[in-house]
Scaffold this motif. Structure first.
Motif, PDB file in Angstrom:
ATOM      1  N   TYR A  95     -14.167   4.708   0.225  1.00  0.00           N
ATOM      2  CA  TYR A  95     -12.933   5.386   0.585  1.00  0.00           C
ATOM      3  C   TYR A  95     -12.715   6.557  -0.369  1.00  0.00           C
ATOM      4  CZ  TYR A  95     -11.874   0.909   2.906  1.00  0.00           C
ATOM      5  OH  TYR A  95     -11.915  -0.224   3.694  1.00  0.00           O
ATOM      6  N   GLY A  96     -12.186   7.647   0.162  1.00  0.00           N
ATOM      7  CA  GLY A  96     -11.763   8.734  -0.699  1.00  0.00           C
ATOM      8  C   GLY A  96     -10.450   8.399  -1.374  1.00  0.00           C
ATOM      9  N   LEU A  97     -10.159   9.122  -2.450  1.00  0.00           N
ATOM     10  CA  LEU A  97      -8.902   8.883  -3.167  1.00  0.00           C
ATOM     11  C   LEU A  97      -7.704   9.004  -2.221  1.00  0.00           C
ATOM     12  CD1 LEU A  97      -8.315   8.319  -6.234  1.00  0.00           C
ATOM     13  CD2 LEU A  97      -7.576  10.699  -6.374  1.00  0.00           C
ATOM     14  N   SER A  98      -7.794   9.933  -1.281  1.00  0.00           N
ATOM     15  CA  SER A  98      -6.697  10.148  -0.339  1.00  0.00           C
ATOM     16  C   SER A  98      -6.568   9.011   0.684  1.00  0.00           C
ATOM     17  CB  SER A  98      -6.886  11.476   0.390  1.00  0.00           C
ATOM     18  OG  SER A  98      -8.113  11.484   1.107  1.00  0.00           O
ATOM     19  N   GLU A  99      -7.566   8.103   0.727  1.00  0.00           N
ATOM     20  CA  GLU A  99      -7.560   6.994   1.691  1.00  0.00           C
ATOM     21  C   GLU A  99      -7.218   5.659   1.028  1.00  0.00           C
ATOM     22  OE1 GLU A  99     -11.037   7.943   4.818  1.00  0.00           O
ATOM     23  OE2 GLU A  99     -11.753   7.855   2.741  1.00  0.00           O
TER      24      GLU A  99
ATOM     25  N   HIS B  19      -6.311  -0.500   0.618  1.00  0.00           N
ATOM     26  CA  HIS B  19      -5.517  -1.675   0.262  1.00  0.00           C
ATOM     27  C   HIS B  19      -5.081  -2.452   1.506  1.00  0.00           C
ATOM     28  CE1 HIS B  19      -4.323  -1.537  -4.192  1.00  0.00           C
ATOM     29  NE2 HIS B  19      -5.392  -0.766  -4.045  1.00  0.00           N
ATOM     30  N   GLU B  20      -4.798  -1.739   2.579  1.00  0.00           N
ATOM     31  CA  GLU B  20      -4.464  -2.430   3.832  1.00  0.00           C
ATOM     32  C   GLU B  20      -5.642  -3.273   4.305  1.00  0.00           C
ATOM     33  OE1 GLU B  20      -3.385   0.819   6.293  1.00  0.00           O
ATOM     34  OE2 GLU B  20      -1.372   1.049   5.433  1.00  0.00           O
ATOM     35  N   ASP B  21      -6.855  -2.723   4.201  1.00  0.00           N
ATOM     36  CA  ASP B  21      -8.045  -3.461   4.616  1.00  0.00           C
ATOM     37  C   ASP B  21      -8.281  -4.668   3.722  1.00  0.00           C
ATOM     38  OD1 ASP B  21      -8.437  -1.637   6.630  1.00  0.00           O
ATOM     39  OD2 ASP B  21     -10.031  -0.526   5.616  1.00  0.00           O
TER      40      ASP B  21
ATOM     41  N   PRO C  99       0.798  -1.227   0.000  1.00  0.00           N
ATOM     42  CA  PRO C  99       0.000   0.000   0.000  1.00  0.00           C
ATOM     43  C   PRO C  99       0.835   1.284   0.000  1.00  0.00           C
ATOM     44  CG  PRO C  99      -0.921  -1.593   1.537  1.00  0.00           C
ATOM     45  CD  PRO C  99       0.386  -2.162   1.069  1.00  0.00           C
ATOM     46  N   GLU C 100       2.051   1.205   0.511  1.00  0.00           N
ATOM     47  CA  GLU C 100       2.893   2.409   0.625  1.00  0.00           C
ATOM     48  C   GLU C 100       3.281   2.988  -0.737  1.00  0.00           C
ATOM     49  OE1 GLU C 100       5.617  -0.987   0.061  1.00  0.00           O
ATOM     50  OE2 GLU C 100       3.863  -0.636   1.364  1.00  0.00           O
ATOM     51  N   VAL C 101       3.162   2.224  -1.828  1.00  0.00           N
ATOM     52  CA  VAL C 101       3.577   2.733  -3.142  1.00  0.00           C
ATOM     53  C   VAL C 101       2.465   3.515  -3.840  1.00  0.00           C
ATOM     54  CG1 VAL C 101       5.178   0.810  -3.408  1.00  0.00           C
ATOM     55  CG2 VAL C 101       2.912   0.664  -4.476  1.00  0.00           C
ATOM     56  N   LEU C 102       1.276   3.536  -3.262  1.00  0.00           N
ATOM     57  CA  LEU C 102       0.143   4.258  -3.853  1.00  0.00           C
ATOM     58  C   LEU C 102       0.245   5.733  -3.498  1.00  0.00           C
ATOM     59  CD1 LEU C 102      -2.514   1.625  -2.764  1.00  0.00           C
ATOM     60  CD2 LEU C 102      -1.716   1.974  -5.103  1.00  0.00           C
ATOM     61  N   THR C 103       0.433   6.585  -4.490  1.00  0.00           N
ATOM     62  CA  THR C 103       0.702   8.001  -4.251  1.00  0.00           C
ATOM     63  C   THR C 103      -0.280   8.869  -5.030  1.00  0.00           C
ATOM     64  OG1 THR C 103       3.057   7.494  -3.974  1.00  0.00           O
ATOM     65  CG2 THR C 103       2.463   9.805  -4.383  1.00  0.00           C
ATOM     66  N   GLU C 104      -0.843   9.868  -4.354  1.00  0.00           N
ATOM     67  CA  GLU C 104      -1.763  10.795  -5.025  1.00  0.00           C
ATOM     68  C   GLU C 104      -0.967  11.839  -5.807  1.00  0.00           C
ATOM     69  OE1 GLU C 104      -5.228  14.070  -3.950  1.00  0.00           O
ATOM     70  OE2 GLU C 104      -4.784  12.471  -2.511  1.00  0.00           O
ATOM     71  N   VAL C 105      -1.350  12.034  -7.076  1.00  0.00           N
ATOM     72  CA  VAL C 105      -0.644  12.966  -7.961  1.00  0.00           C
ATOM     73  C   VAL C 105      -1.657  13.713  -8.824  1.00  0.00           C
ATOM     74  CG1 VAL C 105       1.454  11.547  -8.069  1.00  0.00           C
ATOM     75  CG2 VAL C 105      -0.368  11.203  -9.762  1.00  0.00           C
ATOM     76  N   GLU C 106      -1.156  14.736  -9.530  1.00  0.00           N
ATOM     77  CA  GLU C 106      -1.932  15.419 -10.571  1.00  0.00           C
ATOM     78  C   GLU C 106      -1.398  14.955 -11.927  1.00  0.00           C
ATOM     79  OE1 GLU C 106      -4.480  17.615 -10.739  1.00  0.00           O
ATOM     80  OE2 GLU C 106      -4.853  17.592  -8.570  1.00  0.00           O
ATOM     81  N   LEU C 107      -2.287  14.501 -12.796  1.00  0.00           N
ATOM     82  CA  LEU C 107      -1.897  14.009 -14.113  1.00  0.00           C
ATOM     83  C   LEU C 107      -2.756  14.663 -15.193  1.00  0.00           C
ATOM     84  CD1 LEU C 107      -1.561  10.148 -13.461  1.00  0.00           C
ATOM     85  CD2 LEU C 107       0.299  11.814 -13.663  1.00  0.00           C
ATOM     86  N   PRO C 108      -2.267  14.712 -16.422  1.00  0.00           N
ATOM     87  CA  PRO C 108      -3.119  15.192 -17.516  1.00  0.00           C
ATOM     88  C   PRO C 108      -4.311  14.261 -17.712  1.00  0.00           C
ATOM     89  CG  PRO C 108      -0.805  15.064 -18.174  1.00  0.00           C
ATOM     90  CD  PRO C 108      -0.911  14.374 -16.864  1.00  0.00           C
TER      91      PRO C 108
ATOM     92  N   ASN D  37     -10.764  -3.834  -5.771  1.00  0.00           N
ATOM     93  CA  ASN D  37     -10.779  -5.290  -5.815  1.00  0.00           C
ATOM     94  C   ASN D  37      -9.511  -5.866  -5.212  1.00  0.00           C
ATOM     95  OD1 ASN D  37     -13.271  -5.797  -7.395  1.00  0.00           O
ATOM     96  ND2 ASN D  37     -12.191  -4.615  -8.945  1.00  0.00           N
ATOM     97  N   TYR D  38      -9.622  -7.099  -4.715  1.00  0.00           N
ATOM     98  CA  TYR D  38      -8.431  -7.751  -4.172  1.00  0.00           C
ATOM     99  C   TYR D  38      -7.337  -7.870  -5.230  1.00  0.00           C
ATOM    100  CZ  TYR D  38      -5.713 -10.563  -0.976  1.00  0.00           C
ATOM    101  OH  TYR D  38      -4.718 -10.998  -0.130  1.00  0.00           O
ATOM    102  N   ALA D  39      -7.759  -8.050  -6.487  1.00  0.00           N
ATOM    103  CA  ALA D  39      -6.771  -8.144  -7.566  1.00  0.00           C
ATOM    104  C   ALA D  39      -5.924  -6.880  -7.666  1.00  0.00           C
ATOM    105  CB  ALA D  39      -7.467  -8.416  -8.891  1.00  0.00           C
ATOM    106  N   ASP D  40      -6.458  -5.733  -7.238  1.00  0.00           N
ATOM    107  CA  ASP D  40      -5.691  -4.484  -7.281  1.00  0.00           C
ATOM    108  C   ASP D  40      -4.448  -4.559  -6.404  1.00  0.00           C
ATOM    109  OD1 ASP D  40      -7.830  -3.664  -8.807  1.00  0.00           O
ATOM    110  OD2 ASP D  40      -8.644  -2.281  -7.317  1.00  0.00           O
ATOM    111  N   THR D  41      -4.523  -5.317  -5.316  1.00  0.00           N
ATOM    112  CA  THR D  41      -3.351  -5.445  -4.444  1.00  0.00           C
ATOM    113  C   THR D  41      -2.252  -6.240  -5.150  1.00  0.00           C
ATOM    114  OG1 THR D  41      -4.057  -7.477  -3.289  1.00  0.00           O
ATOM    115  CG2 THR D  41      -4.869  -5.370  -2.432  1.00  0.00           C
ATOM    116  N   HIS D  42      -2.650  -7.200  -5.964  1.00  0.00           N
ATOM    117  CA  HIS D  42      -1.666  -7.926  -6.778  1.00  0.00           C
ATOM    118  C   HIS D  42      -1.106  -7.019  -7.868  1.00  0.00           C
ATOM    119  CE1 HIS D  42      -2.092 -11.948  -5.104  1.00  0.00           C
ATOM    120  NE2 HIS D  42      -3.403 -11.813  -5.118  1.00  0.00           N
ATOM    121  N   GLN D  43      -1.973  -6.184  -8.453  1.00  0.00           N
ATOM    122  CA  GLN D  43      -1.527  -5.264  -9.494  1.00  0.00           C
ATOM    123  C   GLN D  43      -0.455  -4.325  -8.947  1.00  0.00           C
ATOM    124  OE1 GLN D  43      -4.302  -2.169 -10.996  1.00  0.00           O
ATOM    125  NE2 GLN D  43      -4.034  -3.088 -13.028  1.00  0.00           N
ATOM    126  N   ALA D  44      -0.655  -3.847  -7.711  1.00  0.00           N
ATOM    127  CA  ALA D  44       0.287  -2.903  -7.112  1.00  0.00           C
ATOM    128  C   ALA D  44       1.658  -3.518  -6.891  1.00  0.00           C
ATOM    129  CB  ALA D  44      -0.265  -2.376  -5.787  1.00  0.00           C
TER     130      ALA D  44
END
Length: 318
Positions: free
Chosen positions: A291-295, A300-302, A12-21, A40-47
């Motif tokens: 969850y909000g984007l900032s959460e 992912h921890e949950d 989960p620590e690699v998930l970072t909020e950014v501004e993108l085009p 989805n749980y699959a998102d944790t594998h994607q990360a």
């Protein structure tokens, strides 16, 4: 636009909020202003780049979104990545119009979890009336829908497994005939006991490891186990063909992207039937939390700790 981006693989620590085009759709693609994204749980594998489809960096994770196109069309859709953002690009081939009366959470529940449950029961195990059906992780996104569908389609006995009393109570509320503790040491014996001393006909398994091994051992002759996830991150014992032959059992895998290659628009038929059941009040999505984007790290921890039930969604404005 606000988005979550990964520049290195990990937890989960690699998930970072950014501004993108804003993303730009190409031919055969839709630009969607995202009202909610699915978690989805699959998102944790994607990360951590440990899933079936290998990812490249930098990456905006997230594979399902619901929202509106610039023309006002409300759609729910699947995408290989890019869902954790205020805007996303969705292939037209994997976008589905959302009927009036179906809310965002329910639409997202159907597009991955609902269609997965439908395909597992209809195509992977070919559910027959009277079959005993084991649904592991029965309080989760796929499991909670699979319990309802199996019961509606004539399963003789639906056996749910879940890790807590609250989750087991939810599975019973959704229609399971019995719910057992998923942490039991001897799952084979527990499943047979739950089925009146008999081996079981069908198992839906997204756990892996010892749960898969013991579930295969609980299959009756001509029993079928459908494997569709790796939540435990443990590998089952390799299946020997001779053992399948000696017990007349089948083990099948199912990964949703392959279903879009089936003739007859199988996923589109699944979605149409699922939405009809929802509108008729015969199928319901189980809210699991927003969850909000900032959460997103907490989300992912949950997910990884398997504390969640039902469908989790992400609000890109939050």
């Amino acid at each position: 636009m606000r988005a979550i981006q990964i520049t290195e693989f990990g937890g989960p620590e690699v998930l970072t909020e950014v501004e993108l085009p804003d993303p730009v759709p190409g031919p055969g693609e839709l630009l969607v202003e995202v009202s909610r994204a699915g978690l989805n749980y699959a998102d944790t594998h994607q990360a951590e780049n440990s899933y079936l489809a290998k990812m490249e960096l930098p990456l905006v994770p997230g594979g399902e979104v619901v929202g509106r196109t610039p023309e006002g069309r409300r759609v729910v859709g699947l995408t290989s990545s890019g869902g954790y953002a205020e805007k996303a690009v969705v292939p037209e081939a994997t976008a589905f119009d959302v009927p009036e009366g179906v809310d965002d959470l329910t639409a997202l529940s159907m597009v991955v979890q609902g269609s997965t449950a439908w395909l597992l029961l209809r195509r992977s195990v070919h559910l027959e009336p009277g079959d005993s059906v084991v649904v592991h992780a029965a309080a989760g996104g796929v499991g909670s829908l699979a319990v309802q569908l199996a019961k509606k389609w004539g399963a003789g006995r639906v056996i749910a497994t879940a890790s807590s009393a609250d989750k087991r109570a939810l599975a019973l509320e959704l229609g399971a005939d019995i719910a057992i503790d998923s942490t039991t040491e001897d799952m084979t014996a527990a499943l047979r006991e739950a089925n009146g001393g008999r081996k079981v006909d069908v198992v839906l398994d997204m756990t892996g490891g010892a749960v898969t091994d013991q579930s295969i051992a609980a299959l009756a002759p001509f029993g079928r186990l459908a494997f569709y996830g790796m939540a435990s991150r443990e590998k089952p014992t390799p299946v020997e063909p001779a053992k399948l032959l000696s017990h007349s059992t089948a083990v099948v895998g199912m990964w949703l992207p392959h279903a879009f290659r089936l003739p007859g628009r199988a996923v589109h038929r699944a979605m149409a039937e699922l939405f009809d059941l929802v509108l008729a009040g015969e199928l319901r999505a189980v809210p699991g939390g927003e969850y909000g984007l900032s959460e997103v790290r907490r989300a992912h921890e949950d997910l990884r700790s398997r504390r969640t039930t039902g469908k989790l969604v992400l609000d890109p404005k939050g």
